[in-house]
Design a protein around this motif. Structure first.
Motif, mmCIF file in Angstrom:
data_model
loop_
_atom_site.group_PDB
_atom_site.id
_atom_site.type_symbol
_atom_site.label_atom_id
_atom_site.label_comp_id
_atom_site.label_asym_id
_atom_site.label_seq_id
_atom_site.Cartn_x
_atom_site.Cartn_y
_atom_site.Cartn_z
ATOM 1 N N ARG A 76 -7.578 10.535 50.900
ATOM 2 C CA ARG A 76 -6.239 10.391 51.491
ATOM 3 C C ARG A 76 -5.256 11.376 50.869
ATOM 4 O O ARG A 76 -4.464 11.999 51.567
ATOM 5 C CB ARG A 76 -5.719 8.977 51.289
ATOM 6 C CG ARG A 76 -6.186 7.999 52.305
ATOM 7 C CD ARG A 76 -5.474 6.650 52.145
ATOM 8 N NE ARG A 76 -6.343 5.612 52.607
ATOM 9 C CZ ARG A 76 -7.143 4.875 51.852
ATOM 10 N NH1 ARG A 76 -7.153 5.022 50.544
ATOM 11 N NH2 ARG A 76 -7.926 3.975 52.381
ATOM 12 N N ALA A 81 -1.599 12.443 52.012
ATOM 13 C CA ALA A 81 -0.879 11.222 51.649
ATOM 14 C C ALA A 81 -0.117 11.349 50.343
ATOM 15 O O ALA A 81 0.549 10.418 49.928
ATOM 16 C CB ALA A 81 -1.857 10.040 51.545
ATOM 17 N N THR A 152 -9.045 7.032 56.143
ATOM 18 C CA THR A 152 -8.506 8.097 55.281
ATOM 19 C C THR A 152 -7.900 9.240 56.077
ATOM 20 O O THR A 152 -7.434 10.219 55.492
ATOM 21 C CB THR A 152 -9.612 8.684 54.372
ATOM 22 O OG1 THR A 152 -10.575 9.370 55.183
ATOM 23 C CG2 THR A 152 -10.269 7.612 53.541
ATOM 24 N N THR A 153 -7.926 9.146 57.396
ATOM 25 C CA THR A 153 -7.495 10.251 58.248
ATOM 26 C C THR A 153 -6.689 9.722 59.429
ATOM 27 O O THR A 153 -6.361 8.552 59.496
ATOM 28 C CB THR A 153 -8.729 11.013 58.787
ATOM 29 O OG1 THR A 153 -9.565 10.088 59.484
ATOM 30 C CG2 THR A 153 -9.515 11.680 57.680
ATOM 31 N N LEU A 157 -3.311 7.580 58.475
ATOM 32 C CA LEU A 157 -2.597 8.341 57.456
ATOM 33 C C LEU A 157 -1.290 8.905 57.993
ATOM 34 O O LEU A 157 -0.239 8.777 57.373
ATOM 35 C CB LEU A 157 -3.500 9.483 56.972
ATOM 36 C CG LEU A 157 -2.972 10.376 55.873
ATOM 37 C CD1 LEU A 157 -2.913 9.611 54.560
ATOM 38 C CD2 LEU A 157 -3.868 11.589 55.735
#
Length: 195
Positions: A76, A81, A152-153, A157
């Motif tokens: 992330r 992030a 995570t994408t 995010l």
């Protein structure tokens, strides 16, 4: 990513070799996933490359980090992030709102741009919400039995990176549902705050 790995005790001192392994593995994954001619547009190719990189980071750092949470946090951070991205993107959003005559329309337009970037033409707009049941990232990860990396994408995010700094007195942007969380669709809502 190399700088981020320097700050993690389990990776520090081997970050260069891990970074090389990640780069090589990401190239292998991308080649395997795109050799059939899929991901033909520039946007699709960019997302495929990002997804391949997430897979490679997971595969190459998970053995050292020892758990999924730490590994997914690293992915992330690499995907945007980190605080710098949130501060910069939030500043762009706030700047646009200062110049806007209609802040809700401006925010909705920005959300539309973010969602269109994630999956051009796949999002539909419904009463202040953007909805899709298609996710390039989820499909990419699902083929590799790594569907959990969807968290995570993509909108998992981007909604927070772009819109977490909004002044709640003007509007909110919320990821109401997400395929990354097991929902059947991703739904991003734009709501005017109640005065």
């Amino acid at each position: 990513l190399t700088d981020a790995m320097k700050k993690i005790p389990q990776l520090s001192g081997r970050e260069e070799s891990i970074a090389q392994s990640i780069s090589a593995r990401a190239s292998e994954i991308l080649q395997a996933e795109t050799s059939d001619g899929s991901f033909t547009s520039t946007v699709e190719a960019t997302h495929a490359k990002t997804a391949a990189r997430a897979c490679a980071v997971y595969e190459c750092t998970r053995p050292y980090l020892g758990n999924d949470d730490a590994t997914m946090d690293l992915i992330r951070t690499h995907a945007g992030a980190e605080r710098t991205a949130q501060t910069m993107n939030g500043g762009l959003v706030r700047g646009a709102l200062m110049l806007s005559r209609d802040p809700i329309a401006t925010i909705a337009s920005m959300v539309g741009n973010v969602t269109n970037d994630l999956a051009p033409g796949a999002w539909r707009r419904e009463d202040g919400e953007f909805v899709t049941s298609t996710c390039t990232y989820r499909e990419f990860f699902k083929k590799r039995d790594m569907e959990f990396l969807t968290a995570t994408t993509c909108c998992s995010l981007d909604v927070d990176v772009w819109f977490s700094g909004l002044d709640a007195k003007s509007a909110t942007v919320t990821l109401e549902s997400s395929m990354a969380r097991g929902d059947s669709e991703c739904r991003v809502s734009v709501r005017a705050s109640e005065k």
